[in-house]
Design a protein around this motif. Structure first.
Motif, PDB file in Angstrom:
ATOM      1  N   LEU A 129       0.792  -1.227   0.000  1.00  0.00           N
ATOM      2  CA  LEU A 129       0.000   0.000   0.000  1.00  0.00           C
ATOM      3  C   LEU A 129       0.826   1.280   0.000  1.00  0.00           C
ATOM      4  O   LEU A 129       0.256   2.373  -0.102  1.00  0.00           O
ATOM      5  CB  LEU A 129      -0.946   0.000   1.205  1.00  0.00           C
ATOM      6  CG  LEU A 129      -2.051  -1.054   1.189  1.00  0.00           C
ATOM      7  CD1 LEU A 129      -2.884  -0.968   2.462  1.00  0.00           C
ATOM      8  CD2 LEU A 129      -2.936  -0.905  -0.042  1.00  0.00           C
ATOM      9  N   VAL A 130       2.146   1.182   0.123  1.00  0.00           N
ATOM     10  CA  VAL A 130       2.980   2.392   0.173  1.00  0.00           C
ATOM     11  C   VAL A 130       2.729   3.306  -1.030  1.00  0.00           C
ATOM     12  O   VAL A 130       2.528   4.519  -0.859  1.00  0.00           O
ATOM     13  CB  VAL A 130       4.475   2.033   0.307  1.00  0.00           C
ATOM     14  CG1 VAL A 130       5.351   3.271   0.097  1.00  0.00           C
ATOM     15  CG2 VAL A 130       4.748   1.440   1.677  1.00  0.00           C
ATOM     16  N   PRO A 131       2.698   2.802  -2.266  1.00  0.00           N
ATOM     17  CA  PRO A 131       2.434   3.703  -3.399  1.00  0.00           C
ATOM     18  C   PRO A 131       0.943   3.985  -3.607  1.00  0.00           C
ATOM     19  O   PRO A 131       0.570   4.591  -4.615  1.00  0.00           O
ATOM     20  CB  PRO A 131       3.027   2.955  -4.593  1.00  0.00           C
ATOM     21  CG  PRO A 131       2.985   1.530  -4.206  1.00  0.00           C
ATOM     22  CD  PRO A 131       3.117   1.464  -2.716  1.00  0.00           C
ATOM     23  N   ASP A 132       0.100   3.564  -2.655  1.00  0.00           N
ATOM     24  CA  ASP A 132      -1.344   3.803  -2.706  1.00  0.00           C
ATOM     25  C   ASP A 132      -1.965   3.290  -4.006  1.00  0.00           C
ATOM     26  O   ASP A 132      -2.600   4.044  -4.749  1.00  0.00           O
ATOM     27  CB  ASP A 132      -1.636   5.301  -2.542  1.00  0.00           C
ATOM     28  CG  ASP A 132      -3.081   5.574  -2.137  1.00  0.00           C
ATOM     29  OD1 ASP A 132      -3.733   4.656  -1.604  1.00  0.00           O
ATOM     30  OD2 ASP A 132      -3.558   6.696  -2.384  1.00  0.00           O
ATOM     31  N   PRO A 133      -1.826   1.998  -4.297  1.00  0.00           N
ATOM     32  CA  PRO A 133      -2.338   1.460  -5.561  1.00  0.00           C
ATOM     33  C   PRO A 133      -3.857   1.504  -5.637  1.00  0.00           C
ATOM     34  O   PRO A 133      -4.558   1.346  -4.630  1.00  0.00           O
ATOM     35  CB  PRO A 133      -1.821   0.020  -5.562  1.00  0.00           C
ATOM     36  CG  PRO A 133      -1.675  -0.314  -4.113  1.00  0.00           C
ATOM     37  CD  PRO A 133      -1.231   0.948  -3.453  1.00  0.00           C
ATOM     38  N   ARG A 134      -4.365   1.666  -6.843  1.00  0.00           N
ATOM     39  CA  ARG A 134      -5.811   1.675  -7.075  1.00  0.00           C
ATOM     40  C   ARG A 134      -6.337   0.284  -7.389  1.00  0.00           C
ATOM     41  O   ARG A 134      -7.525   0.010  -7.223  1.00  0.00           O
ATOM     42  CB  ARG A 134      -6.136   2.629  -8.226  1.00  0.00           C
ATOM     43  CG  ARG A 134      -5.703   4.065  -7.988  1.00  0.00           C
ATOM     44  CD  ARG A 134      -5.908   4.900  -9.233  1.00  0.00           C
ATOM     45  NE  ARG A 134      -5.081   4.433 -10.352  1.00  0.00           N
ATOM     46  CZ  ARG A 134      -5.261   4.791 -11.617  1.00  0.00           C
ATOM     47  NH1 ARG A 134      -6.255   5.612 -11.923  1.00  0.00           N
ATOM     48  NH2 ARG A 134      -4.468   4.334 -12.569  1.00  0.00           N
ATOM     49  N   VAL A 135      -5.448  -0.576  -7.880  1.00  0.00           N
ATOM     50  CA  VAL A 135      -5.813  -1.948  -8.232  1.00  0.00           C
ATOM     51  C   VAL A 135      -4.951  -2.891  -7.406  1.00  0.00           C
ATOM     52  O   VAL A 135      -3.720  -2.781  -7.415  1.00  0.00           O
ATOM     53  CB  VAL A 135      -5.601  -2.217  -9.734  1.00  0.00           C
ATOM     54  CG1 VAL A 135      -5.928  -3.665 -10.075  1.00  0.00           C
ATOM     55  CG2 VAL A 135      -6.442  -1.266 -10.572  1.00  0.00           C
ATOM     56  N   LEU A 136      -5.582  -3.821  -6.699  1.00  0.00           N
ATOM     57  CA  LEU A 136      -4.864  -4.753  -5.834  1.00  0.00           C
ATOM     58  C   LEU A 136      -5.016  -6.171  -6.368  1.00  0.00           C
ATOM     59  O   LEU A 136      -6.137  -6.638  -6.604  1.00  0.00           O
ATOM     60  CB  LEU A 136      -5.400  -4.684  -4.402  1.00  0.00           C
ATOM     61  CG  LEU A 136      -5.452  -3.310  -3.751  1.00  0.00           C
ATOM     62  CD1 LEU A 136      -5.990  -3.413  -2.329  1.00  0.00           C
ATOM     63  CD2 LEU A 136      -4.077  -2.654  -3.753  1.00  0.00           C
ATOM     64  N   LEU A 137      -3.890  -6.836  -6.550  1.00  0.00           N
ATOM     65  CA  LEU A 137      -3.856  -8.236  -6.966  1.00  0.00           C
ATOM     66  C   LEU A 137      -3.436  -9.048  -5.748  1.00  0.00           C
ATOM     67  O   LEU A 137      -2.341  -8.858  -5.215  1.00  0.00           O
ATOM     68  CB  LEU A 137      -2.861  -8.436  -8.104  1.00  0.00           C
ATOM     69  CG  LEU A 137      -2.965  -7.457  -9.274  1.00  0.00           C
ATOM     70  CD1 LEU A 137      -1.843  -7.701 -10.273  1.00  0.00           C
ATOM     71  CD2 LEU A 137      -4.330  -7.561  -9.952  1.00  0.00           C
ATOM     72  N   VAL A 138      -4.281  -9.955  -5.315  1.00  0.00           N
ATOM     73  CA  VAL A 138      -4.062 -10.656  -4.051  1.00  0.00           C
ATOM     74  C   VAL A 138      -4.052 -12.157  -4.314  1.00  0.00           C
ATOM     75  O   VAL A 138      -5.049 -12.720  -4.784  1.00  0.00           O
ATOM     76  CB  VAL A 138      -5.157 -10.297  -3.026  1.00  0.00           C
ATOM     77  CG1 VAL A 138      -4.879 -10.976  -1.690  1.00  0.00           C
ATOM     78  CG2 VAL A 138      -5.236  -8.772  -2.842  1.00  0.00           C
ATOM     79  N   ASP A 139      -2.919 -12.797  -4.007  1.00  0.00           N
ATOM     80  CA  ASP A 139      -2.731 -14.212  -4.318  1.00  0.00           C
ATOM     81  C   ASP A 139      -2.657 -15.029  -3.033  1.00  0.00           C
ATOM     82  O   ASP A 139      -1.693 -14.927  -2.272  1.00  0.00           O
ATOM     83  CB  ASP A 139      -1.439 -14.387  -5.141  1.00  0.00           C
ATOM     84  CG  ASP A 139      -1.344 -15.763  -5.792  1.00  0.00           C
ATOM     85  OD1 ASP A 139      -2.251 -16.591  -5.596  1.00  0.00           O
ATOM     86  OD2 ASP A 139      -0.351 -16.009  -6.500  1.00  0.00           O
TER      87      ASP A 139
END
Length: 241
Positions: free
Chosen positions: A155-165
């Motif tokens: 989350l440091v770069p504050d992503p808008r899309v999260l890919l969770v494996d």
């Protein structure tokens, strides 16, 4: 937060020429929703995330982030476009401190130390329990604490899309529930979340829409209500029993 949709069409991808793992996958992940991908081992779930994250180039098909086709872009460009990845299994650097591990999530900001420090501080404010651990070696933490470090790093770069494996692999049921609760909180912020999981029941419980892959192709899909029946029958079908 305004997050773009992720649209995948006719996706073919693999690791060995002539032997694709994905064979024409179609998928849409909308903002403010958790889109779950299920399927037996070898169905291509993790391969799909590698393509979306930029670690594996498509053989054919498109990966659209909003109006942009990002399929041919390298992984660092995907990060710059606001895509974050929570990989399967442990990915902390055990000999680095918690803070150093979190800072690695801001690699794209490495030449702007002030911006990086502000981003790390924002994450530590979000997860105050990590602030008390910031000087500890990551390898000395419990599995649940290390997973929290990995989420914070993503989350440091504050992503808008999260890919969770496979977010709950190796975690106790209590800690796994906390991870899924955090995914729901991130969804409430309007992020686009694409979740791959083997824990069928837990994944469906947080899903807005579900895709099931079989042998690298779309099998069945639908909203959560379509999958809340006999989950055991679904899994037995995968296992052929």
């Amino acid at each position: 937060m305004t997050a773009p949709p992720l649209r995948i069409a006719g996706l073919h991808a693999g690791y060995v020429p002539g032997h694709p793992i994905l064979r024409g996958v179609d998928l849409v992940a909308e903002a403010g929703r958790i889109t779950v991908v299920l399927g037996p081992n070898g169905a291509g779930k993790s391969t799909l995330l590698k393509v979306v994250a930029g670690f594996l180039a498509p053989l054919r098909g498109s990966v659209m982030l909003g109006d942009d086709d990002i399929g041919a872009l390298p992984a660092h460009r995907h990060v710059a476009l606001g895509i974050g990845l929570l990989p399967q299994g442990r990915s902390t650097f055990p000999d680095l401190t918690v803070e150093e591990n979190i800072e690695l999530g801001g690699w794209s900001m490495r030449n702007d130390r002030r911006r990086l420090a502000e981003a790390v501080e924002a994450v530590l404010t979000r997860y105050p329990h990590l602030r008390a651990l910031r000087r500890r070696a990551a390898g000395s933490l419990s599995g649940g604490q290390q997973r929290a470090v990995e989420i914070a790093r993503m989350l440091v770069p504050d992503p808008r899309v999260l890919l969770v494996d496979e977010p709950s692999v190796g975690l106790s049921p209590i800690v796994a529930r906390q991870v899924y609760q955090e995914l729901q909180a991130l969804r409430a912020e309007g992020r686009t979340i694409l979740l791959v999981d083997q824990d069928v029941r837990a994944a469906i419980a947080v899903a807005d829409y579900v895709y099931v892959l079989g042998s690298g192709r779309n099998d069945i899909e639908g909203d959560r209500s379509a999958f809340e029946g006999d989950l055991g029958a679904m899994v037995r079908g995968w296992l052929g029993v």
